[in-house]
Design a protein around this motif. Sequence first.
Motif, PDB file in Angstrom:
ATOM      1  N   LEU A 597      -0.067  11.240  -5.273  1.00 46.47           N
ATOM      2  CA  LEU A 597      -1.179  11.656  -4.417  1.00 46.47           C
ATOM      3  C   LEU A 597      -2.378  12.149  -5.207  1.00 46.47           C
ATOM      4  O   LEU A 597      -3.453  12.340  -4.643  1.00 46.47           O
ATOM      5  CB  LEU A 597      -0.720  12.767  -3.459  1.00 46.47           C
ATOM      6  N   ASN A 598      -2.203  12.345  -6.521  1.00 48.28           N
ATOM      7  CA  ASN A 598      -3.300  12.794  -7.382  1.00 48.28           C
ATOM      8  C   ASN A 598      -4.085  11.574  -7.858  1.00 48.28           C
ATOM      9  O   ASN A 598      -3.757  10.949  -8.861  1.00 48.28           O
ATOM     10  CB  ASN A 598      -2.746  13.581  -8.566  1.00 48.28           C
ATOM     11  N   GLU A 599      -5.111  11.202  -7.115  1.00 50.06           N
ATOM     12  CA  GLU A 599      -5.862   9.978  -7.399  1.00 50.06           C
ATOM     13  C   GLU A 599      -6.482  10.013  -8.790  1.00 50.06           C
ATOM     14  O   GLU A 599      -6.547   8.994  -9.485  1.00 50.06           O
ATOM     15  CB  GLU A 599      -6.958   9.784  -6.346  1.00 50.06           C
ATOM     16  N   GLU A 600      -6.941  11.187  -9.208  1.00 50.95           N
ATOM     17  CA  GLU A 600      -7.544  11.313 -10.540  1.00 50.95           C
ATOM     18  C   GLU A 600      -6.517  11.012 -11.631  1.00 50.95           C
ATOM     19  O   GLU A 600      -6.825  10.330 -12.619  1.00 50.95           O
ATOM     20  CB  GLU A 600      -8.110  12.726 -10.712  1.00 50.95           C
ATOM     21  N   LEU A 601      -5.293  11.499 -11.463  1.00 51.94           N
ATOM     22  CA  LEU A 601      -4.230  11.245 -12.431  1.00 51.94           C
ATOM     23  C   LEU A 601      -3.855   9.771 -12.461  1.00 51.94           C
ATOM     24  O   LEU A 601      -3.684   9.183 -13.538  1.00 51.94           O
ATOM     25  CB  LEU A 601      -3.004  12.103 -12.091  1.00 51.94           C
ATOM     26  N   THR A 630       4.087   9.258   4.051  1.00 52.92           N
ATOM     27  CA  THR A 630       3.722   7.885   4.393  1.00 52.92           C
ATOM     28  C   THR A 630       4.042   6.963   3.233  1.00 52.92           C
ATOM     29  O   THR A 630       3.735   7.280   2.081  1.00 52.92           O
ATOM     30  CB  THR A 630       2.230   7.760   4.755  1.00 52.92           C
ATOM     31  N   TYR A 631       4.690   5.859   3.528  1.00 51.55           N
ATOM     32  CA  TYR A 631       5.068   4.936   2.480  1.00 51.55           C
ATOM     33  C   TYR A 631       3.890   4.086   2.015  1.00 51.55           C
ATOM     34  O   TYR A 631       3.954   3.459   0.964  1.00 51.55           O
ATOM     35  CB  TYR A 631       6.204   4.037   2.969  1.00 51.55           C
ATOM     36  N   SER A 632       2.817   4.062   2.781  1.00 49.81           N
ATOM     37  CA  SER A 632       1.666   3.247   2.371  1.00 49.81           C
ATOM     38  C   SER A 632       1.085   3.738   1.054  1.00 49.81           C
ATOM     39  O   SER A 632       0.659   2.949   0.211  1.00 49.81           O
ATOM     40  CB  SER A 632       0.593   3.266   3.466  1.00 49.81           C
ATOM     41  N   THR A 633       1.068   5.065   0.849  1.00 46.35           N
ATOM     42  CA  THR A 633       0.557   5.614  -0.407  1.00 46.35           C
ATOM     43  C   THR A 633       1.430   5.186  -1.572  1.00 46.35           C
ATOM     44  O   THR A 633       0.936   4.798  -2.638  1.00 46.35           O
ATOM     45  CB  THR A 633       0.510   7.150  -0.322  1.00 46.35           C
ATOM     46  N   VAL A 634       2.762   5.250  -1.380  1.00 43.85           N
ATOM     47  CA  VAL A 634       3.690   4.834  -2.437  1.00 43.85           C
ATOM     48  C   VAL A 634       3.531   3.346  -2.723  1.00 43.85           C
ATOM     49  O   VAL A 634       3.507   2.917  -3.884  1.00 43.85           O
ATOM     50  CB  VAL A 634       5.140   5.152  -2.022  1.00 43.85           C
ATOM     51  N   GLN A 635       3.399   2.539  -1.668  1.00 40.11           N
ATOM     52  CA  GLN A 635       3.254   1.092  -1.850  1.00 40.11           C
ATOM     53  C   GLN A 635       1.970   0.755  -2.602  1.00 40.11           C
ATOM     54  O   GLN A 635       1.960  -0.129  -3.460  1.00 40.11           O
ATOM     55  CB  GLN A 635       3.270   0.401  -0.481  1.00 40.11           C
ATOM     56  N   THR A 636       0.879   1.461  -2.300  1.00 40.37           N
ATOM     57  CA  THR A 636      -0.382   1.228  -3.009  1.00 40.37           C
ATOM     58  C   THR A 636      -0.238   1.539  -4.489  1.00 40.37           C
ATOM     59  O   THR A 636      -0.695   0.783  -5.358  1.00 40.37           O
ATOM     60  CB  THR A 636      -1.503   2.083  -2.397  1.00 40.37           C
ATOM     61  N   GLU A 661      16.206   0.671   5.143  1.00 36.66           N
ATOM     62  CA  GLU A 661      15.014   0.014   5.713  1.00 36.66           C
ATOM     63  C   GLU A 661      13.779   0.383   4.911  1.00 36.66           C
ATOM     64  O   GLU A 661      12.940  -0.457   4.605  1.00 36.66           O
ATOM     65  CB  GLU A 661      14.842   0.433   7.169  1.00 36.66           C
ATOM     66  N   HIS A 662      13.664   1.669   4.540  1.00 33.63           N
ATOM     67  CA  HIS A 662      12.539   2.108   3.724  1.00 33.63           C
ATOM     68  C   HIS A 662      12.593   1.481   2.344  1.00 33.63           C
ATOM     69  O   HIS A 662      11.573   1.112   1.768  1.00 33.63           O
ATOM     70  CB  HIS A 662      12.546   3.631   3.607  1.00 33.63           C
TER      71      HIS A 662
END
Length: 753
Positions: A597-601, A630-636, A661-662
């Motif tokens: 979740l740390n976009e800068e990192l 949310t899995y979308s962040t992990v997938q990205t 399933e996840h």
Amino acid sequence: MEALGTGTKVAKKRSITLVLFIIFAQAAIFIGIGYGFVKSYMLDNLNEKNRQVRNVYTSFLQHHIKMHFIEEATEIAGNKAVSAALHQKDIKALRSSALRQFSTIITKDNFVEDASFYDSNGHLVTRLLGEEHFGELNHPSLEMPRIALSKGEPVFGIESGKDGVFHRTVVPIYHEGRIVGAFEVVRSIGFVSSKIKEIINLDNALFLRIDKVVNPGESRIVVGNYYLNDYTIDYFSELSAAENINTLSTIIPINENYHAVTPSMEIKNFKGETIGRIVIAHRFHSEVMRFRNFIIISFVVIAAVALLAWFILNRNFSAMLRSIDHGRKLLYKKHYTHHLTNLPNRNALLKDTTGSTEHSLILYNIDSFKIINDIYGIEAGDYIIKAFSEHLREKTAELVEKSATGIGYTVYHLDRDEFVVLFNRETGFENLLVQDTIYFFENHVFNFNGVEINISVSAGISQIGPGLLQSAGKALKKARDARLDFMVYTTSMEDSREHLRNMELYSKVRDAVDEGRFVPYFQPIYDNNRGMITKYECLIRMISRDGSVISPGAFLPFIKKTKLYPKLTRIMVDSCIEKFRHKDVEFSINFGVEDILNEELVDYIENKLMSERINATMVFELLESEKVDTYSTVQTFIRRMKALGCKIAVDDFGTGYSNFEHLLRLDLDYLKIDGSLVRSVCTDEVSYKLVKTIANFASDINVKTVAEFVSEESIFRTIRELGINYSQGYYISAPRVDAEEASDYSPSREAIA
């Protein structure tokens, strides 16, 4: 009653009037905003069109066309037959030689008016199209030819004459190395209008200043201090002399189409003097019509709404008030009620306990509820929550009724697995109530679609206010830490020493970061099929000032909540890349949700991998026990890292991502089986079956498996029999500061055999 009825009617009329006023006021504001938007849109488009006109005029006309015109004229001037004839003053031969080439130019260019030859003194020798077509006075002076002769280079520009403004291109003619005269091509200024309209699709006009025009023709239309020289639409021919072309800017219908008309840019002659201006007309008919239709439709709709509102309010004002009241109640319910159980929520609890110290509170929490969600699915989890809430209400009501105290209470549903029972005063039997409730749920079986599910419950009790919820939460945490069913809050639970310990730990970690005392340790991963070490997991260690090694369990849980944590991740990334830069192996680092979740990192790691060449393959071990909203962040994140050649593993498989399933939604390369399952794989039948199921499932979806915590030979043999691809643990090697030293360790030959 009559006075009351009259007052109600007056209030009713005032309310109707107020509502109608508000409707029309909002309509006026809405239309005003719409008009402002359309006007702004048109002005923005006009500014853009003005910019395009300037670009066309300066870039295309002043440069491209200039080179093209000069090239055409130079081609004729460079004809040896032409230069020889001019030198010999043989007019007949000169015209004959030049006309063959000039006729080609006329065929392609409708704006060419004439061409002329001058001798070396700048005197006119002949015109190719004849005197009757292009009079002598079209040239107010011979300045342009004489400039070209004196400088020995082409002259290009605009000049005005009796019949208008023309574009002149003059090039010198050389014969045997010296200038013998000049050749000129004259075009009407209409080619400017034509090119602008052709390239930008604009209607335009060219206006010339009167004081710069020699004897303007009577047929010209005078507009202010200008006269119209060239135009492409009728509107420009209808301008009155009173209009000032410098300030002309309006939206008008032209040929039954709306246009925005505005001045664009000045026209300068070859000396740089302003002699005119280009005025553009941009067709905005569709935009104006849309806005006009919008206004008409808006007024119709608003009038209809106003009439309907008046009719409804006039006929049944009370019904509207009831509807408003119903809406208010729905909003209140949404704000103060949990959507799943319809119990009062956290907002309601905070409202009910604000400013009061007379309550007592029990906080219940369903243990390991996330595992229930992951194993049985969200629908099963929702079923458990709703069934739990019903049983909790029934059980509480039953026990309160038995107490015969008449005490009031409310049951609240805070978050997914948290519930509160709030009493309006201290009861004296909270402990008994909690014991009975916990005992009931421990012995109750929930049946979901034929599947039996058992749960356990922990609780915290607070009878000291204010801050009942926070106090009960501390009691609940203490109970879990002590492996008790529940605890009652006391002031002794407020431990300031823990805060001091955290401050001291933060200071130590910060100093270690500043002094470079964080290092990676490397634990090898053994390839069960190839019989060799092929990978390493990189594990962070803090080195104290006395040289002792501190494991992450002593500092990482707390530091993850601070701003120091991203720095530790960067240290590990930089150190590990540097360590394995020139090695053809795979190395992995742990990467939690905080890191993802740390976009800068993430940007830092991405840029580092793109800018530095490394032979090794980097593997990100996603910490499986972390909370994922949310899995979308992990997938990205996975897509970004895989685009750079990295691989992805899920660590500690058996908790957060364990829902198969996840798992299918993540593009994984490795699945690391949780150590709690691996440790008991030889002694516990359930663990054995789970590991076997995971291994088979991973094989089916082409994901490699790694068994963690392989601590002894029997475990190593079993996981190899189950088809696990890789082994990692102290049986292979403990984490070591030197990767090469760690790679020297391997299982015994007997175990491998």
